[in-house]
Scaffold this motif. Structure first.
Motif, mmCIF file in Angstrom:
data_model
loop_
_atom_site.group_PDB
_atom_site.id
_atom_site.type_symbol
_atom_site.label_atom_id
_atom_site.label_comp_id
_atom_site.label_asym_id
_atom_site.label_seq_id
_atom_site.Cartn_x
_atom_site.Cartn_y
_atom_site.Cartn_z
ATOM 1 N N ASP A 165 -0.581 18.284 -10.734
ATOM 2 C CA ASP A 165 0.550 18.753 -11.539
ATOM 3 C C ASP A 165 0.474 20.247 -11.807
ATOM 4 O O ASP A 165 1.504 20.934 -11.884
ATOM 5 N N GLU A 166 -0.737 20.802 -12.033
ATOM 6 C CA GLU A 166 -0.860 22.237 -12.337
ATOM 7 C C GLU A 166 -0.835 23.108 -11.076
ATOM 8 O O GLU A 166 -0.900 24.332 -11.151
ATOM 9 N N LYS A 167 -0.804 22.504 -9.882
ATOM 10 C CA LYS A 167 -0.770 23.244 -8.628
ATOM 11 C C LYS A 167 -2.010 24.102 -8.421
ATOM 12 O O LYS A 167 -1.989 25.160 -7.782
ATOM 13 N N GLN A 168 -3.155 23.660 -9.017
ATOM 14 C CA GLN A 168 -4.391 24.413 -8.901
ATOM 15 C C GLN A 168 -5.356 23.787 -7.902
ATOM 16 O O GLN A 168 -6.159 24.483 -7.304
ATOM 17 N N SER A 169 -5.330 22.486 -7.769
ATOM 18 C CA SER A 169 -6.203 21.784 -6.823
ATOM 19 C C SER A 169 -5.360 20.794 -6.025
ATOM 20 O O SER A 169 -4.304 20.340 -6.490
ATOM 21 N N ALA A 170 -5.883 20.459 -4.854
ATOM 22 C CA ALA A 170 -5.091 19.583 -3.970
ATOM 23 C C ALA A 170 -6.008 18.731 -3.115
ATOM 24 O O ALA A 170 -7.228 18.959 -3.041
ATOM 25 N N GLN A 171 -5.400 17.741 -2.478
ATOM 26 C CA GLN A 171 -6.068 16.867 -1.510
ATOM 27 C C GLN A 171 -5.217 16.851 -0.234
ATOM 28 O O GLN A 171 -3.984 16.910 -0.302
ATOM 29 N N ALA A 172 -5.871 16.761 0.915
ATOM 30 C CA ALA A 172 -5.146 16.788 2.204
ATOM 31 C C ALA A 172 -5.414 15.520 2.995
ATOM 32 O O ALA A 172 -6.526 14.979 2.947
ATOM 33 N N LEU A 173 -4.403 15.079 3.693
ATOM 34 C CA LEU A 173 -4.495 13.913 4.575
ATOM 35 C C LEU A 173 -4.269 14.397 6.005
ATOM 36 O O LEU A 173 -3.193 14.908 6.341
ATOM 37 N N VAL A 174 -5.313 14.251 6.837
ATOM 38 C CA VAL A 174 -5.271 14.732 8.229
ATOM 39 C C VAL A 174 -5.028 13.528 9.138
ATOM 40 O O VAL A 174 -5.853 12.610 9.193
ATOM 41 N N ARG A 175 -3.898 13.556 9.878
ATOM 42 C CA ARG A 175 -3.555 12.439 10.773
ATOM 43 C C ARG A 175 -3.977 12.782 12.200
ATOM 44 O O ARG A 175 -3.671 13.859 12.711
ATOM 45 N N PHE A 176 -4.746 11.823 12.816
ATOM 46 C CA PHE A 176 -5.190 11.979 14.196
ATOM 47 C C PHE A 176 -4.368 11.074 15.115
ATOM 48 O O PHE A 176 -3.637 10.197 14.652
ATOM 49 N N ASN A 177 -4.558 11.284 16.429
ATOM 50 C CA ASN A 177 -3.864 10.447 17.416
ATOM 51 C C ASN A 177 -4.259 8.983 17.218
ATOM 52 O O ASN A 177 -5.400 8.682 16.878
ATOM 53 N N SER A 178 -3.292 8.059 17.469
ATOM 54 C CA SER A 178 -3.540 6.650 17.166
ATOM 55 C C SER A 178 -4.317 5.929 18.265
ATOM 56 O O SER A 178 -4.599 4.735 18.127
ATOM 57 N N ASP A 179 -4.676 6.615 19.387
ATOM 58 C CA ASP A 179 -5.413 5.933 20.451
ATOM 59 C C ASP A 179 -6.913 6.138 20.250
ATOM 60 O O ASP A 179 -7.364 6.659 19.225
ATOM 61 N N TRP A 180 -7.719 5.687 21.263
ATOM 62 C CA TRP A 180 -9.170 5.770 21.121
ATOM 63 C C TRP A 180 -9.682 7.210 21.145
ATOM 64 O O TRP A 180 -10.708 7.543 20.537
ATOM 65 N N THR A 181 -8.951 8.090 21.814
ATOM 66 C CA THR A 181 -9.340 9.502 21.777
ATOM 67 C C THR A 181 -9.204 10.055 20.359
ATOM 68 O O THR A 181 -10.064 10.805 19.874
ATOM 69 N N GLY A 182 -8.129 9.678 19.687
ATOM 70 C CA GLY A 182 -7.953 10.093 18.298
ATOM 71 C C GLY A 182 -9.045 9.550 17.392
ATOM 72 O O GLY A 182 -9.504 10.214 16.454
ATOM 73 N N PHE A 183 -9.470 8.276 17.687
ATOM 74 C CA PHE A 183 -10.552 7.685 16.889
ATOM 75 C C PHE A 183 -11.845 8.487 17.081
ATOM 76 O O PHE A 183 -12.593 8.751 16.126
ATOM 77 N N LYS A 184 -12.091 8.895 18.337
ATOM 78 C CA LYS A 184 -13.301 9.678 18.610
ATOM 79 C C LYS A 184 -13.261 11.012 17.858
ATOM 80 O O LYS A 184 -14.245 11.444 17.248
ATOM 81 N N ASP A 185 -12.089 11.688 17.875
ATOM 82 C CA ASP A 185 -11.954 12.964 17.146
ATOM 83 C C ASP A 185 -12.138 12.761 15.642
ATOM 84 O O ASP A 185 -12.765 13.582 14.956
ATOM 85 N N ALA A 186 -11.584 11.629 15.121
ATOM 86 C CA ALA A 186 -11.711 11.377 13.677
ATOM 87 C C ALA A 186 -13.172 11.147 13.283
ATOM 88 O O ALA A 186 -13.633 11.601 12.220
ATOM 89 N N MET A 187 -13.907 10.417 14.144
ATOM 90 C CA MET A 187 -15.313 10.167 13.835
ATOM 91 C C MET A 187 -16.118 11.473 13.866
ATOM 92 O O MET A 187 -17.021 11.698 13.040
ATOM 93 N N GLU A 188 -15.798 12.359 14.855
ATOM 94 C CA GLU A 188 -16.472 13.642 14.892
ATOM 95 C C GLU A 188 -16.150 14.469 13.643
ATOM 96 O O GLU A 188 -16.997 15.191 13.098
ATOM 97 N N PHE A 189 -14.884 14.365 13.200
ATOM 98 C CA PHE A 189 -14.469 15.050 11.974
ATOM 99 C C PHE A 189 -15.326 14.591 10.786
ATOM 100 O O PHE A 189 -15.852 15.399 10.011
#
Length: 633
Positions: A165-189
């Motif tokens: 609400d105060e616009k001082q802190s935030a959280q981010a949601l990072v979306r990866f590709n939905s295939d197995w390559t995306g899963f591999k990138d997400a795990m590395e992340f």
């Protein structure tokens, strides 16, 4: 062994008996009665010989046999049983003929077994927390592009930032590709943050202030069920799935797609086989047409050369004959002039001799005048003949040009028709090869070419119609010329000649006169012959009397005289064959030349060969006998 006729007939057993009826053709395949394998590794379907393409590879033939055995609405039970036996024979007896299968690329390694049953948020999503807004650091953490660039090595598809609400802190949601390559990138992340000790565990274990460092991990079931903006977002836009669930869904989707593609391939193979048959039939038909066209063209060329040669010879003969007549006429004129001079030198001593001399002079002058007039008339006739010859030559050349043009247009038309048919066949074949971009471009190019050919075809049709009208006009002029010649020859000719005018359908009076002279006196024979001739001439005009019958001659139906006709039988019995034949000849002439009007018509006739005379023969005869014709006039 060709048993295609059995396949084409209606089956005498139902679909439920296919499994039982396959044994007989399977045994015939095993004992060699039906042959499948040929030299050079060629495989053929013994049940489709003569109807489909013959040379198959093992995979194509097995696919063809399996597709027909599974059946479609246009396949009967017997065909299905035969092709089921062929499929079993290929699998059991000719398995060694199969091509080596292609090597499939190794799949992406599956995740560890310990993670297969973990519930992940799908599509794969990374959670980044403790994003603090600091204006003095120069980093625009509010912009998702900043985080996309920062996590670029993990290939994220999108980043969504959730501020408090105060616009001082935030959280981010990072979306990866939905295939197995995306899963591999997400795990590395996730592992990169674990290695830096900024994972979820460190975030939850921290009790004091942790500064401005960010923490990140891969979203799982507990994050999906958590309270707060992250949990609400995940519950609204993500699903919980295990690795096993995704593997099973991918397998089911792949198998379904494989079945659909196999079915589509079978259907396309059948369509391509049918199109190939039609294309081969069209190609054979076009080849035959080309051979026939070449043969006709060669014969036409030879006949044209022959006609030109005969025309030149005829014109040369006419000119030679004309020159000979002019020389003869000039010689006679000189003889008369010499005789006249000699008579003028003689002087009669007595009155009687003078009178005779005067009389001879008058006759000589009269003859000289007649010869001079004949000479002038001959000159005019010569000029007319030359004009007639030139006109005939010009008309022949024009007619020949028209015929050659028609032949050229016919060749062009046939060539265009064959090209159009070939293009249509190619377009139809290409339309079944799929939706590939190059194939579509090729189809479009063929369609444009086909439209151009069709437009050219239309232009040729218009020109052809114009030439046909000109040819019809020339034929009408020739018919008018025949009518004028008939009218002129009737006045010019007398007595018997080789070329003349014959009245077609007129009964020969001589046959009646010859028979009546044998039975009656001279005067009575003349009267009786005239009566009989007039009676049968009127009979020929009776439309109700039709003494003809139709018989088969050399495989064709033809009309001949019905010898059993009562009137003809009575005429032959009473007056003999001569009168009978004269009436029959007159009836046949009238039936040929004027069957609808039933009256006598005049026709140019070659009495020497007893046939219809051509314009060439009539003109040639007039030129040869011009001198004698003028004397008779």
């Amino acid at each position: 062994m060709d048993i295609s006729s059995d396949e084409g007939s209606e089956s005498d057993f139902s679909d439920s008996e296919i499994q039982e009826k396959k044994d007989k053709p399977l045994q015939q395949l095993r004992n060699g009665t039906l042959k499948v394998k040929y030299p050079h590794g060629i495989l053929r379907c013994p049940f489709c010989a003569g109807k489909k393409k013959q040379n198959f590879k093992y995979k194509d033939l097995h696919q063809h046999a399996s597709g027909v055995s599974k059946g479609s609405s246009n396949r009967n039970a017997k065909q299905k049983a035969n092709h089921l036996a062929l499929a079993m024979y290929l699998e059991n007896e000719l398995a060694g003929e199969a091509e080596q299968p292609l090597k499939v690329a190794a799949p992406i390694p599956a995740p560890p077994v310990s993670e297969e049953n973990d519930l992940f948020c799908w599509p794969w999503t990374g959670i980044v927390v403790n994003i603090v807004k600091e204006a003095e650091n120069g980093k625009d953490v509010k912009d998702s592009k900043y985080w996309m660039q920062r996590f670029e090595r993990y290939k994220p598809e999108s980043v969504e930032i959730l501020w408090d609400d105060e616009k001082q802190s935030a959280q981010a949601l990072v979306r990866f590709n939905s295939d197995w390559t995306g899963f591999k990138d997400a795990m590395e992340f996730e592992k990169s943050f674990e290695a830096a000790r900024h994972s979820k565990k460190q975030w939850t274990d921290s009790e004091s202030s942790i500064g401005s460092s960010i923490y990140a991990w891969l979203a799982r079931a507990n994050d999906h069920k958590s309270q707060g903006p992250i949990g609400e977002y995940l519950r609204s836009k993500r699903e919980l799935k295990t690795i096993s669930d995704l593997v099973q869904e991918a397998t089911q989707t792949r198998n379904k797609k494989v079945v659909e593609l196999a079915t589509e391939i079978d259907m396309r193979n059948e369509n391509l086989d049918d199109l190939q048959i039609k294309f081969n039939q069209k190609s054979m038909s076009l080849s035959r047409m080309l051979l026939e066209k070449d043969d006709l063209h060669q014969r036409f060329y030879e006949e044209t050369k022959k006609m030109q040669r005969l025309s030149r010879e005829h014109v040369q003969r006419v000119l030679d004959e004309q020159e000979r007549l002019n020389e003869d006429l000039e010689k006679r004129r000189k003889n008369l002039d010499s005789w006249s001079k000699e008579l003028n030198k003689r002087e009669a001593l007595t009155e009687r001799e003078k009178q005779k001399l005067d009389e001879e002079k008058r006759k000589n002058e009269s003859q000289n005048t007649s010869l001079h007039m004949a000479s002038e008339e001959q000159k005019k006739a010569d000029e007319s003949v030359l004009r007639l010859v030139e006109e005939q030559k010009r008309e022949k050349e024009e007619a020949l040009k028209k015929v050659l043009e028609l032949e050229r247009q016919l060749d062009a038309k046939q060539k265009l028709e064959m090209e159009i048919e070939e293009l249509k066949g190619k377009v139809q074949v290409m339309s079944h090869l799929g939706d590939d971009t190059k194939v579509q471009e090729e189809i479009k190019k063929m369609n444009d070419e086909l439209e151009a050919k069709m437009e050219e075809m239309g232009s040729i049709e218009d020109l052809n119609q114009t030439l046909l009208m000109k040819e019809r006009q020339s034929n009408d002029e020739l018919q008018e010329a025949r009518k004028e010649l008939i009218k002129g020859l009737q006045d010019m000719l007398s007595g018997k000649t080789n070329i003349g005018v014959k009245r077609m359908g007129e009964v020969d009076m001589k046959a009646f006169h010859d028979v009546c002279k044998e039975r009656f006196g001279h005067e009575e024979a003349q009267i009786k012959a005239s009566e009989l001739c007039s009676l049968w001439q009127d009979k020929l005009k009776d439309a109700g009397w039709h003494p003809l019958k139709v018989v088969m001659v050399d495989g064709e139906h033809k009309e001949v005289i019905n010898e059993d006709d009562e009137l003809l039988k009575g005429l032959k019995a009473e007056w003999g064959n001569g009168i009978h034949d004269a009436v029959v000849d007159a009836f046949l002439e009238m039936h040929e030349y004027n069957p609808s009007g039933s009256y006598v018509v005049s026709e140019l006739w070659n009495f020497k060969d007893n046939r219809k005379a051509t314009l060439k023969e009539v003109i040639s005869y007039i030129l040869k006998n011009l001198k004698s014709l003028k004397r008779k006039r």
